[in-house]
Every structure is written in structure tokens, then in C-alpha cells.
Design a protein around this motif. Sequence first.
Motif, short mmCIF file in Angstrom:
data_model
loop_
_atom_site.label_atom_id
_atom_site.label_comp_id
_atom_site.label_asym_id
_atom_site.label_seq_id
_atom_site.Cartn_x
_atom_site.Cartn_y
_atom_site.Cartn_z
N ASP A 66 0.85 -1.19 0.00
CA ASP A 66 0.00 0.00 0.00
C ASP A 66 0.89 1.24 0.00
O ASP A 66 1.80 1.36 0.82
N ASN A 108 6.53 -2.44 -7.50
CA ASN A 108 5.24 -3.09 -7.73
C ASN A 108 4.05 -2.16 -7.91
O ASN A 108 3.03 -2.57 -8.46
N LEU A 109 4.15 -0.92 -7.45
CA LEU A 109 3.00 -0.02 -7.51
C LEU A 109 3.25 1.18 -8.42
O LEU A 109 2.45 2.13 -8.41
N SER A 110 4.30 1.16 -9.22
CA SER A 110 4.62 2.33 -10.04
C SER A 110 4.50 2.04 -11.53
O SER A 110 4.67 0.89 -11.97
N PHE A 155 0.31 3.86 -7.90
CA PHE A 155 -1.02 3.38 -7.54
C PHE A 155 -1.08 3.16 -6.03
O PHE A 155 -0.08 2.78 -5.41
N TYR A 208 -2.74 0.89 -4.36
CA TYR A 208 -2.58 -0.56 -4.20
C TYR A 208 -3.01 -1.20 -5.49
O TYR A 208 -3.53 -0.53 -6.38
N LYS A 209 -2.77 -2.47 -5.64
CA LYS A 209 -3.13 -3.17 -6.87
C LYS A 209 -4.15 -4.27 -6.55
O LYS A 209 -3.86 -5.19 -5.79
N LEU A 210 -5.34 -4.14 -7.12
CA LEU A 210 -6.37 -5.14 -6.90
C LEU A 210 -5.95 -6.50 -7.44
O LEU A 210 -6.27 -7.54 -6.86
N GLU A 211 -5.19 -6.49 -8.54
CA GLU A 211 -4.75 -7.76 -9.11
C GLU A 211 -3.66 -8.42 -8.28
O GLU A 211 -3.31 -9.58 -8.52
N HIS A 212 -3.12 -7.69 -7.31
CA HIS A 212 -2.10 -8.24 -6.42
C HIS A 212 -2.69 -8.63 -5.06
O HIS A 212 -1.95 -8.76 -4.08
N ASP A 238 -11.26 -1.28 -11.62
CA ASP A 238 -9.98 -0.76 -11.16
C ASP A 238 -9.98 0.76 -11.25
O ASP A 238 -11.03 1.37 -11.45
N ALA A 266 -3.81 5.93 -11.30
CA ALA A 266 -2.80 6.23 -10.30
C ALA A 266 -3.21 7.48 -9.54
O ALA A 266 -3.78 8.42 -10.11
#
Length: 599
Positions: free
Chosen positions: A471, A500-502, A508, A510-514, A523, A526
Motif C-alpha cells: 500500500d 510493484n506499484l509504479s 497506484f 494498491y493493486k487489486l490484481e495483487h 480498477d 494512479a
Amino acid sequence: MSQTSFDYPDRYLPIAEHGIIGNLHTTALVSVTGSIDFMCLPRFDSPTVFGRLLDADLGGFFAFECVASDTKNKQLYLPGTNILLTRFLSEDGIAELTDFMPIVDEERDFAVFRRLKGVYGHHSVRVKVAPRYNYGRSGVLAEKNPDGRGYLLRDPEGVQPTMLLLCDVEMEITEEGLTAVIDLHQGDNIDFILTLNEGVDFDLDWMHCFTGCRKFWTEWSAKCQYDGFWREAVLRSALALKLLTSARYGSTIAAATFGLPEKMGGSRNWDYRYTWIRDAAFTMYAFLRLGYTREAEQFMDWIREKCMNHLQLMYAVDGETNLTEEALEHLEGYRGSTPVRIGNGAFDQKQLDIYGELIDTIYLYNKAGGSITHQFWQSIVVLVEYVVEHWRDADHGIWEVRSGKQRFLHSAVCCWVAIDRAMKIADDRSLPCPMDEWRKVRNEIYAEIFNDFWNEELQSYVQYKGSDVLDASALLMPLLRFVSSQEPRWLKTFDAIEKNLSADVLIFRYKLEHGASDGLEGDEGAFAICSFWYVECLARIGQLDKATVVFEKMLGYANHLGLLSEEIGLHGEQLGNFPQAFSHLSLISAAFQIDKKRK
């Protein structure tokens, strides 16, 4: 509404192709083509009278259009002001529209001043005033003013105030409002003043009001104490934040609009015309940094009067606590993005982070010389005691998830901040408090975060206790002085977020797909605020050149006026409500951090 020449080619302009004007009671969005496409009356959180941004047919607008088919438009602010110029450039020559609202004491003194000027050549200009009262539920009843001054625009339901249009142009009255074709020559100044028909008791002379408005904004801008490299961007952000701040109440709304989508065609369409404790507290931090102590004092007055007995997540501008959410099902939404919501169902969520964010702002206010009275301190103690008792509770977190409560990292950090800053205030002012007890709990919170919110496999602090979700709010840990920017565990967290979030400079949340879950479909883009947090962190860890490049690239995602919405979409478009306080206050903070490190 029938199709007319006033319709946009694909019915909706991009969100970013608008500027904002206001009078510190309400705001209006003016498109790059000179159309008022969004305005609430008489207050930020009142129903709309113009809402074409949310429904091309039912929303209503106040537009000018040059008949020449090759017309191009350009838009700019007069420097240091919120006075907006829109230019019409064509083979016929140059025409110019000036838009502003006089800064007045009372909501009932509302007025929009619009001057159409013939700069060069000869133009045929259509004008149409087509309000749609009560969020587009009602039409409008237009008529000649019986006293001979202009035209009245009435709410058929009689709920919202009647507007008065003053102009020297003979207007045609239609079912949709008023329309005319203007023959505009070089040197002509044709004025339109849209005000309320409740007894106009302030001067409506155009030049007098223009001069007064310009004087107000230039004098306000001159007080800005930022003298760094990005003064223009910082000052424009400050001017936007000021437009979102109520002169009457001292509260600051999160954004000027409601219902604009975080994804085109998606359902994440919220009402941001309210005062979030978190957003407003961060805004006051930005104002204090810039030297605007009066705004902070007014906000503290509002906090003391409206909130200290019972702190909730958000309030109406006047402190009203019931913000029941409903969908306006008659509106099609921006480019078909439904539902269009008013009210906000998160108003009664439990979010523990607001205690830390508020008390941190009070701490900064105290450092700036603000007054902490005995009664105010007693109220602060009550808030801290609540944190002492409830810091282990689950809540909905900074992002207001609708997937259930968790022990969120950011909430825990802010519980630590609440106690820590209260202790510092008490120490600075020699105020009575159970210092030993507070220190014990503060240390317990620190130990739990350091040990139990760490994910060894991910080598990162995670969104909530026991999760494996990254997050971006973890970027706030050094910004809130919970950890050093050189803390090894946090540096590994920073690396994980960056990896992982850039997407280049876009971050972003957070990533829903993660594996993240927020209880909502679809979704999102950013978040601009996360990108500016990233900039601050880069500067703090010593990557100053990279921080500068990232900051300047983020400025490139702002619109032609330097304004930002909440999110940047995956096609580079601005998404979400506009302009967004979070985006602009974090821009200011990032610029300060880079300049601080440079010096």
C-alpha cells in the motif's frame, strides 16, 4: 434537450479541459470553450444549477460559441489570481471572455461576472444560458424581470434561489432558458452578470468588481512565503486550495465536484464536496508552510466549534454530520459513468488515522504561534484518550474501503502520531496530561508496527496486519516522522512500492490484481497524491536529482492551467473529482521537501 450547436463534438469535454473560479462559498468550472459546465448554488455542497459535466442533456450550462467553424480556444489565469481568460481564435480575429466571481461576505451575494470582449475583427457569437435546477431534476422558468432589469431564471420547484441575469443584450426566452446571437466588433465589451434575485446589495459595476477581485487575489498571493524553483506551480496549487475553502466557516472541501469517475464508465464515482478531517488537516499544513496562518486559525475555529465533541470522518461545510449517500439515477454520468452519487456513505465509517492527522495539524498550528486554550487542550486530551483506548481496533483505513475493517498500517501509524504530537504540545505549553501513560502506549504502538506489520517474505510493511498487500500509504511513515528515511525496513518497503506499484512516475495506492480488496468493482488510475509522496520520499532518502525529475514529470500531468484531479488514468487522462485538494497540497509539500534538501 435538443441537439444544438452548443453540444460538444462527442458530448463531453475531458475533465481536465476546465478551469475553476469561485467566491469562497461556491465554485464554477469553466470549459476551455468558455462554457460553465458545473456550478452548485449557493454553496459548495448545494444542488447544481449547471451540471453538463455529469449529463450532457440534463445538466445545464452557460455557454458562448463563436460561429466561425475554425475557432480555436486558449485559456489562462491572470497571474496570481483566480480570474480566468478564455480566448476564441479564428479567421474572424480574436475574441476574449473574462470570468470571475467577486469575493463577498455572504452566500447570498453570489455573482458570476462574464465579459465578452472583441479584441480584433468581427465575430458572430451565440450565447445560451440553460440552468437545470436541483441536480438536473428541474428545468428552468425564464422571464423578463418585471422591474426591467435583465432576466429571471426560476427554479420550477421553488427550492433553489432565483437567479438574475443582467446584460444589455436582448435575449430570446425559450423552454431551456435564454439565448441570443451577438454581433461583436473590435473594442466591444459586452457584460453578463449572473447573480441572485434576493435584493442585490453589493456593487455590480463590472470594472469596480474586477479591480476588487484582482486586488484580493494578488494581495493574497503576495503573502505566499514559498520562494523556490516551482513558485508558479506551488502558487497555483495554493490558489486552488483557497478556492476550496469556505470564507464563512473556515472548512475546506476535498474537491469542487461530485460524481466524476475514477475510471471511465466505472462506478467509483463519489461526492467530494465535503470537509474530510484528513484532507482539511493536510491542507492546513500546506497553508501553514506557505505562511497562510489565518486560514489555519479559521479552520481551528471550525474544528473547535463543530468537531471536538465527536470526531467523525467528514462533515458538510457547515458541520452537518448526516451525509446520507444516494444515487441520482436520472443523470447518465460523465461519459456514461454511473451511478452519480451525492452524499457519501463513508461519513460514518471508523477511521482512526484522522486523530493523528488532526492532532499533527494542531501541533504544527501551535508551532506557528497558534493559541491552545485550556478548553481546547481539554478537548484534545479527550481525543488522545480515545486513541489510547481504541488504537487496537480495526477500521476502514485511509482509503475508506468498503470490504470490511482491518488493522491498517496507516491507521496504526497515525495513532502513534496522535499521542506523540499531543505529548509534544503538552511539553511545549507545560499542559497537564498523563504523560507516562501516553508514552507507554505510544511505545507499544511503535513496537507492534515495527514487528507485526512487517512481512518477511515481501520484505515490506504491508497494508494491514497479517496481509501480503502493498500500500502506497506506507510512503507516509517518514513524512509523519514515525521512522527515519534511512530505516532499513522502510527502505525495503520503499523499494517494494517502487517496483510493484509504479508506472514510471505514477504511483497506484494498491493493486487489486495483487490481492488488494476494497469492496468495489473495477480498477482505477494512479493517485496523484501517492506520486507526490513518492517525490518527497526520494528527496528524503537522498535521491534529489531523481526526485526533481519525477516532480517535474508529474507537473506535466496537470492541465493547461496547472490544475489536477484525483487520479491519472492509464491513458494519461485526468480522472476523478476536480480539482482535488489532496493532489495540490501534496504538490506543495513535495516542492518544499526538494527545496529544503537543495538548501
